[in-house]
Design a protein around this motif. Structure first.
Motif, mmCIF file in Angstrom:
data_model
loop_
_atom_site.group_PDB
_atom_site.id
_atom_site.type_symbol
_atom_site.label_atom_id
_atom_site.label_comp_id
_atom_site.label_asym_id
_atom_site.label_seq_id
_atom_site.Cartn_x
_atom_site.Cartn_y
_atom_site.Cartn_z
ATOM 1 N N THR A 150 0.901 -1.225 -0.107
ATOM 2 C CA THR A 150 -0.135 0.085 -0.051
ATOM 3 C C THR A 150 1.124 1.398 0.156
ATOM 4 N N THR A 151 1.361 1.751 1.135
ATOM 5 C CA THR A 151 2.157 2.818 1.229
ATOM 6 C C THR A 151 3.392 2.514 2.069
ATOM 7 N N LYS A 152 4.329 3.234 1.976
ATOM 8 C CA LYS A 152 5.637 3.294 2.622
ATOM 9 C C LYS A 152 5.770 3.779 4.041
ATOM 10 N N GLU A 153 4.896 4.682 4.222
ATOM 11 C CA GLU A 153 4.909 5.263 5.662
ATOM 12 C C GLU A 153 3.808 4.459 6.518
ATOM 13 N N LEU A 154 3.896 4.891 7.820
ATOM 14 C CA LEU A 154 3.085 4.371 8.589
ATOM 15 C C LEU A 154 1.595 4.800 8.400
ATOM 16 N N ILE A 155 0.723 3.525 8.528
ATOM 17 C CA ILE A 155 -0.709 3.974 8.523
ATOM 18 C C ILE A 155 -1.667 4.205 9.674
ATOM 19 N N LEU A 156 -2.180 5.127 9.605
ATOM 20 C CA LEU A 156 -2.927 5.042 11.232
ATOM 21 C C LEU A 156 -4.601 4.815 10.714
ATOM 22 N N GLY A 157 -5.008 4.832 9.731
ATOM 23 C CA GLY A 157 -6.512 4.267 9.369
ATOM 24 C C GLY A 157 -6.594 4.599 8.113
ATOM 25 N N PHE A 158 -7.960 3.967 7.755
ATOM 26 C CA PHE A 158 -8.742 4.333 6.546
ATOM 27 C C PHE A 158 -10.176 4.433 6.829
ATOM 28 N N VAL A 159 -10.852 4.970 5.689
ATOM 29 C CA VAL A 159 -12.431 5.171 5.816
ATOM 30 C C VAL A 159 -12.974 4.932 4.520
ATOM 31 N N ILE A 160 -13.930 4.058 4.345
ATOM 32 C CA ILE A 160 -14.475 3.409 3.190
ATOM 33 C C ILE A 160 -15.807 4.504 2.864
ATOM 34 N N ASN A 161 -15.751 4.375 1.683
ATOM 35 C CA ASN A 161 -16.923 5.254 1.031
ATOM 36 C C ASN A 161 -18.237 4.497 0.708
ATOM 37 N N GLU A 162 -19.223 4.881 1.516
ATOM 38 C CA GLU A 162 -20.449 3.978 1.411
ATOM 39 C C GLU A 162 -21.051 3.719 0.265
ATOM 40 N N ASN A 163 -21.026 4.886 -0.675
ATOM 41 C CA ASN A 163 -21.551 5.064 -2.324
ATOM 42 C C ASN A 163 -20.516 5.394 -3.037
ATOM 43 N N PRO A 164 -19.597 4.343 -3.363
ATOM 44 C CA PRO A 164 -18.376 4.926 -4.315
ATOM 45 C C PRO A 164 -18.755 5.383 -5.666
ATOM 46 N N MET A 165 -17.777 6.178 -6.104
ATOM 47 C CA MET A 165 -18.069 6.812 -7.283
ATOM 48 C C MET A 165 -17.724 6.017 -8.527
ATOM 49 N N LYS A 166 -18.217 6.080 -9.609
ATOM 50 C CA LYS A 166 -17.982 5.283 -10.916
ATOM 51 C C LYS A 166 -16.532 5.674 -11.455
ATOM 52 N N PRO A 167 -15.801 4.929 -11.825
ATOM 53 C CA PRO A 167 -16.137 3.356 -12.190
ATOM 54 C C PRO A 167 -15.715 2.520 -11.020
ATOM 55 N N TYR A 168 -15.643 2.973 -9.807
ATOM 56 C CA TYR A 168 -14.917 1.976 -8.677
ATOM 57 C C TYR A 168 -15.968 1.125 -8.264
ATOM 58 N N PHE A 169 -15.592 -0.224 -7.744
ATOM 59 C CA PHE A 169 -16.410 -1.154 -7.262
ATOM 60 C C PHE A 169 -16.423 -0.763 -5.610
ATOM 61 N N ASP A 170 -15.336 -0.346 -5.320
ATOM 62 C CA ASP A 170 -15.122 -0.059 -3.663
ATOM 63 C C ASP A 170 -14.112 1.174 -3.785
ATOM 64 N N CYS A 229 -7.375 11.497 10.667
ATOM 65 C CA CYS A 229 -8.677 11.067 10.298
ATOM 66 C C CYS A 229 -9.165 11.656 8.977
ATOM 67 N N ALA A 230 -10.189 11.008 8.780
ATOM 68 C CA ALA A 230 -10.815 11.306 7.414
ATOM 69 C C ALA A 230 -12.355 10.996 7.131
ATOM 70 N N GLU A 231 -13.206 11.393 6.483
ATOM 71 C CA GLU A 231 -14.724 11.482 6.186
ATOM 72 C C GLU A 231 -14.990 11.727 4.858
ATOM 73 N N TRP A 232 -15.765 10.681 4.476
ATOM 74 C CA TRP A 232 -16.282 11.129 3.169
ATOM 75 C C TRP A 232 -17.634 12.199 2.937
ATOM 76 N N LEU A 233 -17.705 12.902 2.104
ATOM 77 C CA LEU A 233 -18.905 13.990 1.773
ATOM 78 C C LEU A 233 -19.994 13.176 0.934
ATOM 79 N N PRO A 234 -21.293 13.601 1.003
ATOM 80 C CA PRO A 234 -22.392 12.940 0.320
ATOM 81 C C PRO A 234 -22.025 12.973 -1.336
ATOM 82 N N ASP A 235 -21.249 14.124 -1.867
ATOM 83 C CA ASP A 235 -21.036 14.168 -3.160
ATOM 84 C C ASP A 235 -19.789 13.327 -3.668
ATOM 85 N N GLY A 236 -19.168 12.859 -2.942
ATOM 86 C CA GLY A 236 -17.928 11.991 -3.481
ATOM 87 C C GLY A 236 -16.721 12.588 -3.109
ATOM 88 N N ARG A 237 -16.673 13.803 -2.564
ATOM 89 C CA ARG A 237 -15.433 14.250 -1.933
ATOM 90 C C ARG A 237 -15.313 13.772 -0.718
#
Length: 222
Positions: A1-21, A65-73
């Motif tokens: 994934t990444t070379k730096e230390l990962i502190l967390g991740f957040v999943i988009n409940e409504n992924p934008m096209k063309p992503y499956f997730d 921390c991170a969070e998804w907005l309803p419009d995909g941002r």
């Protein structure tokens, strides 16, 4: 994934096209956009680090921390107290000094209208999410111009009512291409997509200082 230390991740409940997730990975010095694409009955993972150089040249020490907005941002909170707004693989905006110290929590409310943020400055803030106004597209402009031409010409098949002479059609400017449709010429413009900074989608509406003694709600290092 990444070379730096990962502190967390957040999943988009409504992924934008063309992503499956779709999800955001955040940690030390950087955050990344990750998208899963279905290809040949397999899931292919595409991960790209998001650059913030255009907003902060010396970068950030960590993102907690991170969070998804309803419009995909999406929003990413940094140790400096800034909030970065991203879209796909690009950082498009920043809220400078959202908190005076490290941000440890970003949360979208159930009604999708507000963002709650909390940081090591012992302050809890509520932000209203600005809704985007619908912009008139080039296609809409062309439809309007076609309708105006038909109304001006009436039902005479492109001829004016006076003396049966054909109506004049404006000529296209140099550099544009014209497409003939019956007796009407339609001008089409070639547009190039440019990366532009967007205004911040957050408006601060409320803040409150809280006592965080004996609490462990923030997981990121101070």
């Amino acid at each position: 994934t990444t070379k730096e230390l990962i502190l967390g991740f957040v999943i988009n409940e409504n992924p934008m096209k063309p992503y499956f997730d779709e999800f955001i990975i955040f940690g030390k010095r950087k955050f990344s956009h990750c998208g899963l694409i279905e290809k040949d009955n397999k899931l292919v993972c595409k991960i790209k680090s998001v650059s913030i150089v255009s907003f902060k040249k010396d970068g950030e020490k960590s993102f907690g921390c991170a969070e998804w907005l309803p419009d995909g941002r999406y929003l990413v909170g940094a140790k400096s107290g800034n909030i970065y707004i991203g879209r796909g693989n690009d950082c498009v905006s920043i809220v400078k000094g959202a908190h005076s110290k490290s941000i440890g929590c970003l949360l979208l409310t159930n009604d999708k209208e507000w963002i709650i943020s909390a940081g090591h400055d012992k302050v809890l803030k509520r932000w209203r999410i600005k809704k985007k106004k619908k912009k008139q597209t080039v296609e809409d402009d062309e439809k309007v111009s076609d309708s105006d031409e038909r109304n001006a010409n009436g039902n005479s098949g492109g001829r004016s009512k006076k003396k049966g002479k054909p109506s004049k059609v404006p000529t296209a400017k140099k550099g544009a291409t014209t497409v003939r449709r019956g007796s009407v010429k339609k001008t089409s413009l070639s547009l190039t997509k440019k990366k532009t900074k967007e205004p911040s989608p957050l408006i601060q509406k409320w803040e409150k200082e809280i006592n965080l003694v004996d609490t462990d709600y923030i997981l990121q290092p101070k």
